[in-house]
Design a protein around this motif. Structure first.
Motif, mmCIF file in Angstrom:
data_model
loop_
_atom_site.group_PDB
_atom_site.id
_atom_site.type_symbol
_atom_site.label_atom_id
_atom_site.label_comp_id
_atom_site.label_asym_id
_atom_site.label_seq_id
_atom_site.Cartn_x
_atom_site.Cartn_y
_atom_site.Cartn_z
ATOM 1 N N ASN A 1 2.353 6.605 -31.223
ATOM 2 C CA ASN A 1 3.218 7.128 -30.160
ATOM 3 C C ASN A 1 3.172 8.641 -30.198
ATOM 4 O OD1 ASN A 1 4.308 4.644 -29.387
ATOM 5 N ND2 ASN A 1 5.943 4.753 -30.918
ATOM 6 N N GLY A 2 3.074 9.253 -29.025
ATOM 7 C CA GLY A 2 3.115 10.714 -28.996
ATOM 8 C C GLY A 2 1.752 11.376 -29.011
ATOM 9 N N THR A 3 0.690 10.619 -29.300
ATOM 10 C CA THR A 3 -0.666 11.210 -29.256
ATOM 11 C C THR A 3 -0.902 11.769 -27.847
ATOM 12 O OG1 THR A 3 -1.448 9.610 -30.883
ATOM 13 C CG2 THR A 3 -3.132 10.725 -29.560
ATOM 14 N N PRO A 4 -1.388 13.021 -27.738
ATOM 15 C CA PRO A 4 -1.520 13.612 -26.407
ATOM 16 C C PRO A 4 -2.657 13.021 -25.571
ATOM 17 C CG PRO A 4 -2.326 15.124 -28.087
ATOM 18 C CD PRO A 4 -1.721 13.963 -28.817
ATOM 19 N N VAL A 5 -2.426 12.946 -24.259
ATOM 20 C CA VAL A 5 -3.471 12.665 -23.273
ATOM 21 C C VAL A 5 -3.207 13.627 -22.113
ATOM 22 C CG1 VAL A 5 -3.536 10.207 -23.898
ATOM 23 C CG2 VAL A 5 -2.170 10.928 -21.944
ATOM 24 N N LEU A 6 -4.195 13.857 -21.282
ATOM 25 C CA LEU A 6 -3.983 14.700 -20.103
ATOM 26 C C LEU A 6 -3.958 13.813 -18.869
ATOM 27 C CD1 LEU A 6 -6.484 17.662 -20.736
ATOM 28 C CD2 LEU A 6 -4.045 17.547 -21.323
ATOM 29 N N VAL A 7 -2.865 13.896 -18.107
ATOM 30 C CA VAL A 7 -2.782 13.184 -16.832
ATOM 31 C C VAL A 7 -2.819 14.248 -15.738
ATOM 32 C CG1 VAL A 7 -1.396 11.660 -15.387
ATOM 33 C CG2 VAL A 7 -1.451 11.311 -17.868
ATOM 34 N N ASN A 8 -3.832 14.179 -14.882
ATOM 35 C CA ASN A 8 -4.051 15.243 -13.883
ATOM 36 C C ASN A 8 -4.042 16.618 -14.538
ATOM 37 O OD1 ASN A 8 -4.189 13.373 -11.791
ATOM 38 N ND2 ASN A 8 -1.967 13.390 -11.518
ATOM 39 N N GLY A 9 -4.611 16.702 -15.728
ATOM 40 C CA GLY A 9 -4.733 17.988 -16.417
ATOM 41 C C GLY A 9 -3.488 18.420 -17.171
ATOM 42 N N LEU A 10 -2.409 17.647 -17.090
ATOM 43 C CA LEU A 10 -1.165 18.024 -17.781
ATOM 44 C C LEU A 10 -0.928 17.114 -18.977
ATOM 45 C CD1 LEU A 10 1.067 18.480 -14.599
ATOM 46 C CD2 LEU A 10 -0.016 20.279 -15.990
ATOM 47 N N ALA B 1 0.585 14.654 -21.501
ATOM 48 C CA ALA B 1 1.525 13.544 -21.553
ATOM 49 C C ALA B 1 1.272 12.891 -22.903
ATOM 50 C CB ALA B 1 1.259 12.577 -20.405
ATOM 51 N N SER B 2 1.979 11.798 -23.206
ATOM 52 C CA SER B 2 1.763 11.236 -24.532
ATOM 53 C C SER B 2 1.760 9.718 -24.520
ATOM 54 C CB SER B 2 2.797 11.782 -25.510
ATOM 55 O OG SER B 2 4.079 11.412 -25.081
ATOM 56 N N LEU B 3 1.063 9.194 -25.512
ATOM 57 C CA LEU B 3 0.891 7.757 -25.687
ATOM 58 C C LEU B 3 2.240 7.099 -25.971
ATOM 59 C CD1 LEU B 3 -1.806 6.181 -25.841
ATOM 60 C CD2 LEU B 3 -1.600 6.304 -28.319
ATOM 61 N N LEU C 1 5.258 9.017 -18.692
ATOM 62 C CA LEU C 1 5.064 9.905 -17.534
ATOM 63 C C LEU C 1 6.263 10.817 -17.263
ATOM 64 C CD1 LEU C 1 3.189 7.559 -15.003
ATOM 65 C CD2 LEU C 1 2.236 9.294 -16.541
ATOM 66 N N ARG C 2 7.211 10.883 -18.180
ATOM 67 C CA ARG C 2 8.331 11.803 -17.953
ATOM 68 C C ARG C 2 7.797 13.229 -17.806
ATOM 69 N NH1 ARG C 2 12.220 10.456 -22.759
ATOM 70 N NH2 ARG C 2 10.191 9.969 -23.686
ATOM 71 N N GLY C 3 8.293 13.946 -16.844
ATOM 72 C CA GLY C 3 7.822 15.315 -16.609
ATOM 73 C C GLY C 3 6.611 15.373 -15.691
#
Ligand SMILES: *Cc1c(COP(=O)(O)O)cnc(C)c1O
Length: 373
Positions: free
Chosen positions: A284-293, A295-297, A310-312
């Motif tokens: 949990n919390g591992t970073p990913v980029l959604v539309n370049g921003l 977010a986290s697993l 997808l919060r934020g």
């Protein structure tokens, strides 16, 4: 449209990283290490992009033949040598150079009546205790090999560093001293340095350097990333969101219900999982980029999917881009989160992932230029 899970390899990044190795080790020739399908990047396109290298190095004959069949004429070093007389014959016939690290390989070479002679690298065990002969045998073996009919003179010398990525570890200095003493007075070329040696141990550069991970734009040091070494990551691993779920506070997401929504919110489901080589141990919390921003697993990695908090990111929808690693999200960071090393993540990308190449990635080339200067 099909499942979008793909790895894009930036060829200009590979060329940039090779040039960076030249700057770091200007006196040495470069043996580009492209074993394990070029660390998962695709051996043929990578070898073509790195054609300015002086030689290639691979783990086995099958890998060498892929490079030959692609029409590249470079010397190719078999880092584990050959496994049989038939392989020795084929290696020589295909212009490969072989490492000799044990008595069986020595006997193969001495007993061989090859039509073509071949170049040989005598591997000295200077302290890693993985492959190679004891340092005390170096001189005698070097002379013996030099007399074998199948062997082209002069035989060259190689060793491998066990701890070069730990810049304060005294073992590297010790290995360098042991290798220097064992090979003193022998007139031939030497090779010692892997990527960490190239960056941290200038005394290890010798005549040939053997960069692997650096060429792919990744740092060999824990806690650092490629851009900090003036490199451009060559692989971008990405996919898309295939579902957006509304979850209420207290609802659990994914296998084992390992992540529970702390509030009413949206979760994105991205089409990538351990069946693609994304690490199942990413927490949990591992970073990913959604539309370049960022977010986290959220929750466990499944075989084919992950869930993303997808919060934020209020305007997210199905089809949006998700980057798992690449120039804007270092694979080093994902590896650390998952308790592994970037080497393993890159090598572990599976067959299901669609591979593509691009000549240029202008955004990342710019950011590397910035990191560099
Ligand atoms: C894999 C390998 C390398 C390259 O190592 P990196 O850490 O990726 O630079 C160099 N030499 C030998 C003998 C290897 O097996």
């Amino acid at each position: 449209m099909s499942r979008a899970t793909g790895a894009v390899i930036n060829l200009s990044a590979l060329r940039h990283n090779l040039q960076r190795v030249r700057e770091l080790a200007p006196q040495a020739r470069i043996m580009a290490v492209v074993k394990a399908n070029a660390y998962g990047h695709g051996i043929v396109p990578v070898a073509r992009a790195l054609s300015a290298a002086d030689a290639f190095a691979v783990a086995c004959l099958e890998e060498a033949l892929e490079i030959r069949h692609a029409g590249l004429a470079h010397p190719i070093v078999l880092l584990e040598g050959v496994f049989s007389a038939v392989e020795l014959e084929e290696a020589a016939h295909n212009g490969c150079e072989v490492v000799v690290h044990d008595a069986g390989q020595l006997a193969l070479l001495e007993g061989s009546r090859l039509q073509h002679t071949l170049s040989v690298w005598l591997k000295v065990n200077s302290g890693m205790h993985r492959l190679g002969f004891p340092p005390s045998q170096t001189r005698g073996l070097w002379e013996r090999l030099g007399k074998a009919r199948a062997v082209r003179s002069p035989v060259r010398l190689m060793t491998h560093l066990a701890c070069a990525d730990e810049t304060a570890n005294p073992r590297t200095r010790l290995q360098l001293e042991i290798f220097a003493a064992a090979t003193a007075g022998i007139h031939t070329e030497r090779s010692i340095a892997n990527s960490a040696g190239i960056l941290a141990w200038p005394d290890s550069h010798a005549d040939w350097v053997r960069p692997g991970i650096l060429l792919y734009g990744v740092s060999p040091f824990t806690g650092r990333c490629g851009a900090q070494e003036g490199l451009v990551p060559a692989m971008t691993m990405s996919t898309t969101l295939i579902s957006v779920q509304q979850v209420s506070k207290g609802e659990a997401v994914g296998y084992g219900g390992a992540w529970v929504a702390p509030e009413d919110m949206y979760i994105g489901i991205a089409a990538i999982g351990y069946g693609d080589g994304y690490p199942r141990h990413a927490p949990n919390g591992t970073p990913v980029l959604v539309n370049g921003l960022r977010a986290s697993l959220a929750g466990r990695v499944s075989m084919d999917m992950i869930a993303v908090d997808l919060r934020g990111l209020p305007h997210t929808q199905v089809g949006d881009s998700v980057v798992l690693w690449g120039p804007e999200l270092p694979v080093e960071e994902i590896a650390r989160a998952a308790g592994t090393i970037p080497y393993e993540l890159l090598c572990g990308v599976t067959q299901r992932v669609k591979f593509g190449v691009v000549e240029e990635n202008t955004i990342s080339a710019r950011s590397a230029a910035g990191a560099h200067g």
